[in-house]
Design a protein around this motif. Sequence first.
Motif, PDB file in Angstrom:
ATOM      1  N   LEU A   1       0.835  -1.207   0.000  1.00 43.96           N
ATOM      2  CA  LEU A   1       0.000   0.000   0.000  1.00 43.96           C
ATOM      3  C   LEU A   1       0.863   1.246   0.000  1.00 43.96           C
ATOM      4  CD1 LEU A   1      -2.860   1.330   0.426  1.00 43.96           C
ATOM      5  CD2 LEU A   1      -2.249   1.413   2.840  1.00 43.96           C
ATOM      6  N   PHE A   2       1.834   1.284   0.922  1.00 46.35           N
ATOM      7  CA  PHE A   2       2.648   2.488   1.047  1.00 46.35           C
ATOM      8  C   PHE A   2       3.489   2.735  -0.187  1.00 46.35           C
ATOM      9  CE2 PHE A   2       0.979   3.223   4.952  1.00 46.35           C
ATOM     10  CZ  PHE A   2       1.372   2.395   5.990  1.00 46.35           C
ATOM     11  N   LEU A   3       3.884   1.655  -0.860  1.00 44.22           N
ATOM     12  CA  LEU A   3       4.696   1.847  -2.052  1.00 44.22           C
ATOM     13  C   LEU A   3       3.888   2.378  -3.212  1.00 44.22           C
ATOM     14  CD1 LEU A   3       6.991  -1.308  -2.154  1.00 44.22           C
ATOM     15  CD2 LEU A   3       7.637   1.027  -1.659  1.00 44.22           C
ATOM     16  N   ASN A   4       2.591   2.118  -3.199  1.00 44.38           N
ATOM     17  CA  ASN A   4       1.793   2.479  -4.355  1.00 44.38           C
ATOM     18  C   ASN A   4       0.976   3.741  -4.176  1.00 44.38           C
ATOM     19  OD1 ASN A   4       2.131   0.417  -6.484  1.00 44.38           O
ATOM     20  ND2 ASN A   4       1.674  -0.922  -4.776  1.00 44.38           N
ATOM     21  N   VAL A   5       0.868   4.142  -2.928  1.00 48.88           N
ATOM     22  CA  VAL A   5       0.064   5.334  -2.663  1.00 48.88           C
ATOM     23  C   VAL A   5       0.940   6.551  -2.922  1.00 48.88           C
ATOM     24  CG1 VAL A   5      -0.221   6.479  -0.432  1.00 48.88           C
ATOM     25  CG2 VAL A   5      -1.866   4.791  -1.176  1.00 48.88           C
ATOM     26  N   THR A   6       0.377   7.725  -3.045  1.00 46.28           N
ATOM     27  CA  THR A   6       1.221   8.891  -3.323  1.00 46.28           C
ATOM     28  C   THR A   6       2.178   9.114  -2.174  1.00 46.28           C
ATOM     29  OG1 THR A   6      -0.113  10.533  -2.203  1.00 46.28           O
ATOM     30  CG2 THR A   6      -0.727   9.964  -4.460  1.00 46.28           C
ATOM     31  N   SER A   7       3.164   9.946  -2.402  1.00 45.96           N
ATOM     32  CA  SER A   7       4.216  10.115  -1.415  1.00 45.96           C
ATOM     33  C   SER A   7       3.803  10.905  -0.188  1.00 45.96           C
ATOM     34  CB  SER A   7       5.400  10.812  -2.080  1.00 45.96           C
ATOM     35  OG  SER A   7       5.742  10.146  -3.251  1.00 45.96           O
ATOM     36  N   ALA A   8       2.486  11.009   0.052  1.00 43.97           N
ATOM     37  CA  ALA A   8       2.060  11.800   1.201  1.00 43.97           C
ATOM     38  C   ALA A   8       2.462  11.147   2.512  1.00 43.97           C
ATOM     39  CB  ALA A   8       0.538  12.006   1.165  1.00 43.97           C
ATOM     40  N   ILE A   9       2.632   9.831   2.481  1.00 42.90           N
ATOM     41  CA  ILE A   9       2.986   9.149   3.728  1.00 42.90           C
ATOM     42  C   ILE A   9       4.461   8.793   3.674  1.00 42.90           C
ATOM     43  CG2 ILE A   9       2.501   7.184   5.188  1.00 42.90           C
ATOM     44  CD1 ILE A   9      -0.238   7.054   4.138  1.00 42.90           C
ATOM     45  N   THR A  10       5.219   9.330   4.602  1.00 48.25           N
ATOM     46  CA  THR A  10       6.662   9.067   4.638  1.00 48.25           C
ATOM     47  C   THR A  10       6.930   7.794   5.401  1.00 48.25           C
ATOM     48  OG1 THR A  10       6.815  11.422   5.001  1.00 48.25           O
ATOM     49  CG2 THR A  10       8.852  10.179   5.096  1.00 48.25           C
ATOM     50  N   PHE A  11       7.808   6.983   4.853  1.00 51.85           N
ATOM     51  CA  PHE A  11       8.211   5.788   5.595  1.00 51.85           C
ATOM     52  C   PHE A  11       8.916   6.209   6.860  1.00 51.85           C
ATOM     53  CE2 PHE A  11       7.306   1.929   3.484  1.00 51.85           C
ATOM     54  CZ  PHE A  11       7.103   2.258   2.162  1.00 51.85           C
TER      55      PHE A  11
ATOM     56  N   PHE B   1       7.925   7.128  11.121  1.00 53.29           N
ATOM     57  CA  PHE B   1       6.993   7.165  12.238  1.00 53.29           C
ATOM     58  C   PHE B   1       5.559   6.910  11.797  1.00 53.29           C
ATOM     59  CE2 PHE B   1       6.455   8.234  16.647  1.00 53.29           C
ATOM     60  CZ  PHE B   1       5.125   8.618  16.728  1.00 53.29           C
ATOM     61  N   SER B   2       5.115   7.604  10.765  1.00 57.83           N
ATOM     62  CA  SER B   2       3.710   7.467  10.377  1.00 57.83           C
ATOM     63  C   SER B   2       3.372   6.062   9.927  1.00 57.83           C
ATOM     64  CB  SER B   2       3.334   8.448   9.270  1.00 57.83           C
ATOM     65  OG  SER B   2       4.461   9.090   8.775  1.00 57.83           O
TER      66      SER B   2
END
Lengths: 385, 285, 286
Positions: free
Chosen positions: C141-151, C153-154
């Motif tokens: 999910l995180f790899l494919n979603v836009t870069s709004a979520i930083t790998f 803490f979040s």
Amino acid sequence: MTDVLTRRDLLRRAAASGAFLTVPGVLAACGGSSSKSSSSGSDHTLAKTLHFSNWPLYIDVDEKTKKHPTLDMFTKKTGVSVQYVEDINDNATFFGKIQGPLSRGQSIDRDIIVMTDNSRYPSLLIKKGWVEKLDKSAIPNFKNLEPALQHPNWDSNRDYSLPWQSGLTGIAYNEKLTDPVLTVPDLLDNPKLKGKITLLQGMGDTMPLIFAANGDDPEKVTDASWERAIKVVKKAVDSGQIRQFTGNDYSGPLAKGDLSACVAWSGDVVQLQADNKHLKWNLPKEGGGIWTDNMLIPKGGNVYTASVYMNFVYEPHIAALIEDYVNYICPVKGAKQELEKIDPSVANNTLIFPTNAMLDNAHNFDAAALNNEKYITEWQNLISS
Amino acid sequence: MGFLHRHQNLTPYLLLAPGLLYLGLFFVVPLGFLAYQSLESGSFDVGYAFTWAWGNYWDAIQNYRGHFIRSLEYAAIATLLALLFSYPLAYWIAFRGGRWKNLLLLFIVAPFFVTYLIRTLAWETILADQGLVVRVLRDVGILGHDGRLLATSTAVVAGITYNFFPFMALPVYVSLEQIDERLIEAAQDLYASRWKAFIRVTLPLSLPGVVAGTLLTFIPAAGDFINAQLLGSPKNHMIGNVIQSKFLELTDYPAAAAMSFVLMAAILLMVAVYARAVGTEKLTG
Amino acid sequence: MTAVPIAERMPRESAVSRMWLFVKRHVLTVYAILAFVYLMLPIAVVIAFSFNSPKGRFNYTWDGFTWNNWKNWDGVPGLRSAMVLSIEIALLASLIATALGTLIALALVRYRFRGRGATNLLIFLPLSTPEIVLGASLLTLFLNVTSAITFGFSTILIAHVMFCISFAVVTVKARLIGFDRHLEEAAMDLGANEWVTFRKVTLPLIAPAILAALLLCFAISIDDFVVTYFNAGPRITFPLFVWGAARVGAPPQVNVIGTTIFLVAVVAMVVNVLFQMRRERSAATT
């Protein structure tokens, strides 16, 4: 580059939508702002901290205080404190950790990482654009780089990388638990060693030894020579001769006595002798491996500060201090003379100054083979059979 | 009266909304992405494209059949061992614990407050080749004179059994503890021996706990890779190890995603067979 | 009908059968003791080696007793920041997960609504999915979603809340089932509106369940390795630190932290249990 929402935007959105939806958003902004560092090379101001990821047993250590003298010297000279993390145990595993953020264009909070040229990762990182160019204007000591290392085929102008150390791959053994293990066939066939040996999990680490033992040239891999090598390793895995495939973590079991012998890197054994004085290392008679570890600046790292550090360790005097401890092959011209001044006994240390005979007997691994999907899959299936 | 009282129909949905939306977003959607990825083909260097690549599933099953079977095997053996070890212990606490029941229960649970990895590393020290345990076993003859425990399937299964012990012990304890002792007394009054009373009364009544414990142990154990990595050899590697390396080190996402779904399918299959044998009402709720 | 005491029914016993009875009576106790020893063995090793003074990098053989590791628990670079991160995440994750989970539990236990079966399934599924699949799917999910979520803490926090919700629901639900609705009805009959009723009647009565859920989520979050391993990016939590350190020789300070977590948890639980025992005793005597 990622767009970071401003606080005002977030607050406005938080008021409009349900609270939980913005929790990730808020946190992303918090997390995001702290991990973005100025990454442009033209910025000539030093950062407060240098984040340096490296392999274990790879820098000078004061036994009593457990601090790193050369890092402290760097801090004294430039005012930059160094956060030194020994979190690289194996190229593939470390890559696995960083590829997530890097593929999204995010920083991994490191200014310098160290990866080996006998894996496909340095060239992959450059190809994907996940590393920054060095700021050569900050590295006048670049001229001290050994000529032989100046033009590797994966970074011909050394725009992105600078060697940290070179080293040899050979066989380590515990003389209390076994007779000297000096050849690869001995390691893989000797029934007394069954279940008490390990090989390295990096294809480019272990295969040169296997190829050499088979009489094949590791620098020119063909399907036929590959098949021969795989067969040899598979036989040893199936028979239970090989206990495990390891990264740098062979060091614990070797020191502990769980292993009688293993494929190991040259300088490690010297440091491990503090834990177990019966450990010895040799290049296999038929031939071993040679490789170079390279400093790289991952995207998002502070190029200027990293380059200044690289310049610092290319000072022959500093290089000599590190060398005296790690016992690998130094890439810095002039370090040898400095080392002989500091510690004359070291001049005879063939680990730091290998003889020409040794160098002739050590081989790189074919870079094309490193990127061959079929070989990669077959190797992976083997080490996790 | 109150707004919520008047709109009784809305209330449950309002209560459920935040949590379920969160799970929807961060549990269901990711699985969807994973499924999508499992049908892609390509490589890390050139990129991936969605091509309905069902071949990934076939490859996963064919190439790693041994790993799948081994994982289910290890998990099943570990679950059985955990059941055999924890049942008498839970029984003892439930029926002989008296006032100190809760305190004794603490002793079961407390060790598992130490971080999972640290516990497993401690086993690496205990089972070391040069350590006391192995030396004793060699002297006694259980292990050959050159035998070892680490890097064998024994160590891996032992590690899994230990690490998932409370997941079995606690549910079993809860259902044992709820048994009304008068039922057992009644059985004995009707001339059943202690053993018969156990088989006919206690055991069946504790079955819900056994079922819950089995599921809570077997399912995570099947996907574990840490015990295999730290205590095993390449020949003992489980499917979790392969998925982990395919994802993170080889960046072969489609294959890894396909393998994950095959793993889940395999687990669901075993659970379905098990549920059929035991009776499905015991599962959810 | 009175039961006939067993002793009267038995024939006179020989010494052997009496001994056999003794063994049978106590075999379970002996077993229990052995089981406890088995469970505590690795813990004992962890605690013991936290006092070890290793001569090299590796903490495998006993070299000598020292208090240094405890005095200098902070001496290993990266340990403190890993510990701080783990605690921060655990606190936040347990609060959020318990809040969301309590709401769900309330809905499940007290209301009839369509989709109850599906809700139960959705809660049950994360518990029955292997961690590796949870971690891998979130990574996807995180790899494919836009870069709004930083790998970092979040992503770690999102992951931890996700797998904690189900635990929170199950814990609170168990306590809610025995809850007497009449108390709330009585309060409302006496003129309290819903919010006041909730605050003064409901909440205090379900507080123990919420506390239990918080503690459970905290413990699970602080110990999580697999899901975090996939989604932490460059950040290092305490379990990730242990994993990395173990590859190159875990320093005794790792044992120190492990022991501390263990002791804190044990003390907390012992206090809780003793408290409960006292409450039960006083409830029994009134």
